[in-house]
Design a protein around this motif. Sequence first.
Motif, PDB file in Angstrom:
ATOM      1  N   LEU A 173       0.833  -1.206   0.000  1.00  0.00           N
ATOM      2  CA  LEU A 173       0.000   0.000   0.000  1.00  0.00           C
ATOM      3  C   LEU A 173       0.869   1.258   0.000  1.00  0.00           C
ATOM      4  O   LEU A 173       0.627   2.196  -0.768  1.00  0.00           O
ATOM      5  CB  LEU A 173      -0.942   0.005   1.204  1.00  0.00           C
ATOM      6  CG  LEU A 173      -1.829   1.239   1.347  1.00  0.00           C
ATOM      7  CD1 LEU A 173      -2.771   1.362   0.148  1.00  0.00           C
ATOM      8  CD2 LEU A 173      -2.621   1.193   2.636  1.00  0.00           C
ATOM      9  N   VAL A 174       1.904   1.289   0.825  1.00  0.00           N
ATOM     10  CA  VAL A 174       2.795   2.454   0.881  1.00  0.00           C
ATOM     11  C   VAL A 174       3.506   2.642  -0.459  1.00  0.00           C
ATOM     12  O   VAL A 174       3.612   3.761  -0.956  1.00  0.00           O
ATOM     13  CB  VAL A 174       3.813   2.310   2.041  1.00  0.00           C
ATOM     14  CG1 VAL A 174       4.906   3.354   1.943  1.00  0.00           C
ATOM     15  CG2 VAL A 174       3.093   2.416   3.383  1.00  0.00           C
ATOM     16  N   GLU A 175       3.984   1.551  -1.063  1.00  0.00           N
ATOM     17  CA  GLU A 175       4.650   1.653  -2.362  1.00  0.00           C
ATOM     18  C   GLU A 175       3.693   2.194  -3.423  1.00  0.00           C
ATOM     19  O   GLU A 175       4.069   3.025  -4.238  1.00  0.00           O
ATOM     20  CB  GLU A 175       5.206   0.299  -2.784  1.00  0.00           C
ATOM     21  CG  GLU A 175       6.437  -0.107  -2.003  1.00  0.00           C
ATOM     22  CD  GLU A 175       6.943  -1.497  -2.356  1.00  0.00           C
ATOM     23  OE1 GLU A 175       6.250  -2.240  -3.090  1.00  0.00           O
ATOM     24  OE2 GLU A 175       8.036  -1.846  -1.884  1.00  0.00           O
ATOM     25  N   LYS A 176       2.453   1.727  -3.409  1.00  0.00           N
ATOM     26  CA  LYS A 176       1.468   2.199  -4.372  1.00  0.00           C
ATOM     27  C   LYS A 176       1.177   3.686  -4.178  1.00  0.00           C
ATOM     28  O   LYS A 176       1.079   4.444  -5.143  1.00  0.00           O
ATOM     29  CB  LYS A 176       0.177   1.392  -4.256  1.00  0.00           C
ATOM     30  CG  LYS A 176      -0.856   1.759  -5.293  1.00  0.00           C
ATOM     31  CD  LYS A 176      -2.073   0.875  -5.199  1.00  0.00           C
ATOM     32  CE  LYS A 176      -3.071   1.271  -6.264  1.00  0.00           C
ATOM     33  NZ  LYS A 176      -4.265   0.462  -6.253  1.00  0.00           N
ATOM     34  N   LEU A 177       1.073   4.109  -2.926  1.00  0.00           N
ATOM     35  CA  LEU A 177       0.795   5.523  -2.646  1.00  0.00           C
ATOM     36  C   LEU A 177       1.970   6.428  -3.003  1.00  0.00           C
ATOM     37  O   LEU A 177       1.783   7.610  -3.289  1.00  0.00           O
ATOM     38  CB  LEU A 177       0.430   5.695  -1.168  1.00  0.00           C
ATOM     39  CG  LEU A 177      -0.897   5.089  -0.733  1.00  0.00           C
ATOM     40  CD1 LEU A 177      -1.061   5.195   0.775  1.00  0.00           C
ATOM     41  CD2 LEU A 177      -2.065   5.742  -1.448  1.00  0.00           C
TER      42      LEU A 177
END
Length: 170
Positions: A28-32
């Motif tokens: 999720l952090v990488e996507k954001l």
Amino acid sequence: MTVSALSGCGDKDAPQAKAVDDAQDVALVEKLNQPPFKPVLPQPFTTEDIARYDLARAGCMFRPGKQADEQPLFVAQQDRGYLKIEGKLYPLAVKSGSAELPSGAHSTYIGTQNWVELVAQAGEDGAGPGGAKSWPSRLVIHDSNERVAFDSLGQVSCAPSTPEGSTAQG
């Protein structure tokens, strides 16, 4: 005794469940943190651009469509490739190890924000501007996150330099 046996089973699953949760959080952090997708819209090089930036040297040019007289969207040379985006010239470096095309150009070029592939397509070879060798191809521009930002079918024509230092592709 049944309660202690059940609580022991739950403890074994806790590290696995935590690892799954951690992996989902990281994803999720990488996507954001990825920049939003922005398509690339290359502009055709005009005759004036080709003269001003000395783009008629030995190399290859990608033209959209099937007409040999279309203005090129990409210029591939032995040492650099060039795109025109929002009126500005963007040079790209040759990707080492990429396939070599006639006249010393290459199939892949990399830049700081994008990378470009010239992909040969099935079809008959023909003659480009000034009798240059031409074949069906696809121009694919990728963004820095490997997403396809532009994709076009067309023709690549390659011509060597003439004794005067220009090509017949212009």
